[in-house]
Scaffold this active site. Structure first.
Site, PDB file in Angstrom:
ATOM      1  N   ARG A   1      34.754  76.316  22.463  1.00  0.00           N
ATOM      2  CA  ARG A   1      34.982  74.915  22.817  1.00  0.00           C
ATOM      3  C   ARG A   1      34.565  73.970  21.674  1.00  0.00           C
ATOM      4  NH1 ARG A   1      36.591  74.936  28.291  1.00  0.00           N
ATOM      5  NH2 ARG A   1      37.385  72.898  27.695  1.00  0.00           N
TER       6      ARG A   1
ATOM      7  N   GLN B   1      25.844  78.640  31.118  1.00  0.00           N
ATOM      8  CA  GLN B   1      26.533  78.406  29.848  1.00  0.00           C
ATOM      9  C   GLN B   1      26.877  76.924  29.802  1.00  0.00           C
ATOM     10  OE1 GLN B   1      30.775  79.355  29.407  1.00  0.00           O
ATOM     11  NE2 GLN B   1      30.262  80.412  27.520  1.00  0.00           N
TER      12      GLN B   1
HETATM   13  C1  LIG Z   1      39.048  83.771  35.012  1.00  0.00           C
HETATM   14  C2  LIG Z   1      38.236  83.781  33.746  1.00  0.00           C
HETATM   15  C3  LIG Z   1      37.510  82.649  33.386  1.00  0.00           C
HETATM   16  C4  LIG Z   1      36.745  82.646  32.207  1.00  0.00           C
HETATM   17  N1  LIG Z   1      35.975  81.551  31.901  1.00  0.00           N
HETATM   18  C5  LIG Z   1      35.169  81.591  30.807  1.00  0.00           C
HETATM   19  C6  LIG Z   1      34.238  80.535  30.577  1.00  0.00           C
HETATM   20  O1  LIG Z   1      34.101  79.605  31.374  1.00  0.00           O
HETATM   21  N2  LIG Z   1      33.498  80.596  29.452  1.00  0.00           N
HETATM   22  C7  LIG Z   1      33.594  81.629  28.569  1.00  0.00           C
HETATM   23  O2  LIG Z   1      32.889  81.618  27.560  1.00  0.00           O
HETATM   24  N3  LIG Z   1      34.432  82.664  28.774  1.00  0.00           N
HETATM   25  C8  LIG Z   1      35.200  82.686  29.892  1.00  0.00           C
HETATM   26  N4  LIG Z   1      36.002  83.764  30.162  1.00  0.00           N
HETATM   27  C9  LIG Z   1      36.009  84.931  29.244  1.00  0.00           C
HETATM   28  C10 LIG Z   1      35.038  86.020  29.731  1.00  0.00           C
HETATM   29  O3  LIG Z   1      33.682  85.624  29.561  1.00  0.00           O
HETATM   30  C11 LIG Z   1      35.265  87.355  28.971  1.00  0.00           C
HETATM   31  O4  LIG Z   1      35.001  87.155  27.613  1.00  0.00           O
HETATM   32  C12 LIG Z   1      36.678  87.897  29.147  1.00  0.00           C
HETATM   33  O5  LIG Z   1      37.031  87.909  30.515  1.00  0.00           O
HETATM   34  C13 LIG Z   1      36.814  89.331  28.614  1.00  0.00           C
HETATM   35  O6  LIG Z   1      35.942  90.193  29.297  1.00  0.00           O
HETATM   36  P1  LIG Z   1      36.429  91.217  30.465  1.00  0.00           P
HETATM   37  O7  LIG Z   1      37.500  92.083  29.878  1.00  0.00           O
HETATM   38  O8  LIG Z   1      35.175  91.977  30.819  1.00  0.00           O
HETATM   39  O9  LIG Z   1      36.932  90.404  31.594  1.00  0.00           O
HETATM   40  C14 LIG Z   1      36.753  83.795  31.360  1.00  0.00           C
HETATM   41  C15 LIG Z   1      37.470  84.929  31.767  1.00  0.00           C
HETATM   42  C16 LIG Z   1      38.193  84.931  32.952  1.00  0.00           C
HETATM   43  C17 LIG Z   1      38.908  86.194  33.372  1.00  0.00           C
END
Ligand SMILES: Cc1cc2nc3c(=O)[nH]c(=O)nc-3n(C[C@H](O)[C@H](O)[C@H](O)COP(=O)(O)O)c2cc1C
Length: 394
Positions: free
Chosen positions: A167, A96
Site C-alpha cells: 500500500r 496490520q
Molecule cells: C481475500 C483476501 C484478502 C486479503 N487481504 C489482505 C490484506 O488486507 N493485507 C495483506 O497484506 N494481504 C492480504 N491478502 C494476501 C494474503 O495475506 C496472502 O499473502 C495471500 O492470500 C497468499 O497466501 P495464501 O496462498 O496462503 O492464501 C489477502 C488475501 C485474500 C485471499
C-alpha cells in the site's frame, strides 16, 4: 514437527509457527469495529490451533475501505473482546495497520459534502499520483495517526503491530510507483526513509508491542508497491536495525494485479515465495515468515526445515480448514481439507464488496450460526453433481 514448536519473537512466544496472515474479511461493523461475525471467525481460527493471527488492513483513520478501523477510542473495547477471545485458545493477535494510497482527509471532506463524482475522480487520481504528490507534512501526520492506532491496539491487549509494507508504505519504497525528487525519492535510502521513520516512531509509541513488518517484494514479473528483490536483503537489515522484531515476506502488491499477491490455481507453484523469504532470512537474525500457496504440513515443514522461513503463513488454507494446525499436530494431515486456490469464495467476494466465504468450507463466514455435525438420524442420500459443492456435500 518443527512447525508445531514454539518460537520467541520480540518479547512474546508464539505457541507454534503457524500464522494466519493479514486478510481483509468484510466481517467488520460499518464503523470498522469488531462485531460478532468477525469475532466468531477469528475465534474459530484460534480454536483450530493457529499460533499467530493478523487482522488485515486495519485503518488508523475513517476511510472508505470496507476494512477494520481503529481511529477512535470508542472502538477499543471491540478489539479487546477479540484479543481476549483468541488469547483464550493460546493464539497471539496482531493488527496490520495500513494507509491507503489516497488523501483520506480530502476524500472524506468531499464525501461529507455529497460530491460523489469528485470523490471518484480524486480516488482515481490519487491511486496513481498520491505517492508522488503527498507532502512531507501529510506523511508526518500519517505516522502520528498510525502510532495513535497502535496505542489503541495496545490498550485493547493486541500483542503485535504489523506495518503494512505494501500500500502507501510500499509505494514509497517502490522504483515503479515513486518518482519523487525530494528526500523520499530516488535512492533506496530515500525511498525507504518513510518506512524506517514509521518503524522508529512505532518503537517509541508502543515500546512494549512486537513489531512485525509486511515485507512486500516486487519481483521482475510481478507487483508494484514494495522493494525490488535485489534490494530486499539490505532493506531487511535496515528494518532490523530500526527495531522490527519479525518480517512477513510476501509478494507485492495491491496496486498491481490481485493475482500477483493471491495467485489462483495455475498462476504460481506451491510455496512460491519461500526462496525469496530464504534470501531475506539470510540477511537478518530476527524471525521471518513467508506465505503463498503453502497448503499442507509437509510443504510447511520442508520450508522451515530448510531454513527458508521460521513461521508459515496460511491464508486461504485456513479459510478452507481452520483445524489445519490441530490436525497437523495430531498426525492427521490427510484429513486436512486442502485449499485449491480457486479464489471463488474469498477473493472474488471481497472484490464484489461481500464478505469472505470459502466454497470448500460451508461454515466459513457463518461461524456464528453454522456448525456442520453428523446427522442425528442417518439416511441414504444421493448427491447429484460432482463439482466442489457436490463433493463437499457428499
Ligand atoms: C481475500 C483476501 C484478502 C486479503 N487481504 C489482505 C490484506 O488486507 N493485507 C495483506 O497484506 N494481504 C492480504 N491478502 C494476501 C494474503 O495475506 C496472502 O499473502 C495471500 O492470500 C497468499 O497466501 P495464501 O496462498 O496462503 O492464501 C489477502 C488475501 C485474500 C485471499
Amino acid at each position: 514437527m518443527k512447525i508445531m514448536q514454539p518460537i520467541t519473537v520480540g518479547g512474546i512466544t508464539l505457541k507454534n509457527r503457524i500464522m494466519f496472515p493479514p486478510l481483509t474479511t468484510g466481517y467488520e461493523e460499518r464503523d470498522g469495529s469488531i462485531g460478532e461475525q468477525s469475532r466468531a471467525f477469528y475465534t474459530r481460527l484460534a480454536q483450530g490451533g493457529v499460533g499467530y493471527i493478523v487482522l488485515g488492513d486495519v485503518a488508523p483513520i475513517r476511510s472508505f475501505s470496507p476494512t477494520p478501523k481503529l481511529f477512535d477510542d470508542s472502538q477499543i473495547e471491540s478489539f479487546r473482546l477479540l484479543a481476549d477471545s483468541v488469547h483464550a485458545y493460546g493464539a497471539k493477535l496482531g493488527v496490520q495497520i495500513f494507509h491507503p494510497e489516497y488523501d483520506c482527509d480530502a476524500v472524506n471532506a468531499l464525501f461529507a459534502q455529497g460530491k460523489m463524482e469528485e470523490v471518484r475522480a480524486r480516488l482515481h487520481h490519487d491511486m496513481q499520483f498520491f505517492t508522488d504528490e503527498v507532502s512531507e507534512e501529510t506523511l508526518l501526520s500519517i505516522i502520528d495517526k498510525i502510532c495513535a492506532c497502535a496505542q489503541r491496539a495496545q490498550k485493547a491487549g493486541v500483542d503485535v503491530v504489523q506495518v503494512h509494507g505494501d500500500r502507501l508504505v510500499g509505494c514509497l519504497c517502490s522504483t515503479r510507483m515513486n518518482h519523487r525528487t525530494d528526500k523520499f525519492g530516488g535512492s533506496l535510502e530515500n525511498r525507504t526513509r518513510f518506512a524506517i521513520m514509521l518503524v522508529r516512531a512505532l518503537k517509541r509509541a508502543v515500546p512494549e508491542m512486537v513489531i512485525d513488518y509486511k515485507f512486500a517484494v516486487v519481483t521482475p514479473e510481478r507487483g508494484k508497491g514494495g522493494v525490488d528483490a535485489a534490494d530486499a536483503p539490505k532493506f531487511a537489515r535496515w528494518l532490523e536495525e530500526a527495531g522490527v522484531d519479525m518480517l512477513h515476506v510476501a509478494q507485492a502488491n495491491h496496486t498491481g494485479n490481485m493475482a500477483d499477491t493471491i495467485p489462483p490455481m495455475g498462476v504460481q507453484p506451491y510455496g512460491f515465495f519461500a526462496d525469496i523469504a530464504g534470501q531475506v532470512k539470510e540477511a537478518v537474525s530476527i524471525p521471518v515468515s513467508t506465505v503463498g500457496r503453502i497448503i499442507d504440513p509437509a510443504m510447511a515443514e520442508r520450508i522451515v526445515e530448510s531454513e527458508k522461513a521460521d513461521i508459515i503463513g496460511l491464508g486461504r488454507p485456513l479459510l478452507c480448514d481452520p483445524d489445519w494446525p490441530n490436525k497437523a499436530q495430531s498426525g492427521c494431515a490427510c484429513d486436512i481439507r486442502r485449499c485449491i486456490s480457486c479464489n471463488k469464495g474469498c477473493t472474488d467476494n471481497i472484490q464484489n464488496r461481500a464478505f469472505l466465504a470459502c466454497v470448500l468450507n460451508a461454515e466459513n463466514g457463518y461461524e456464528r450460526t453454522r456448525s456442520i455435525t453428523p446427522a442425528a438420524e442417518k439416511r441414504n442420500v444421493a448427491v447429484v453433481g460432482g463439482g466442489p459443492s457436490g463433493l463437499e456435500a457428499a
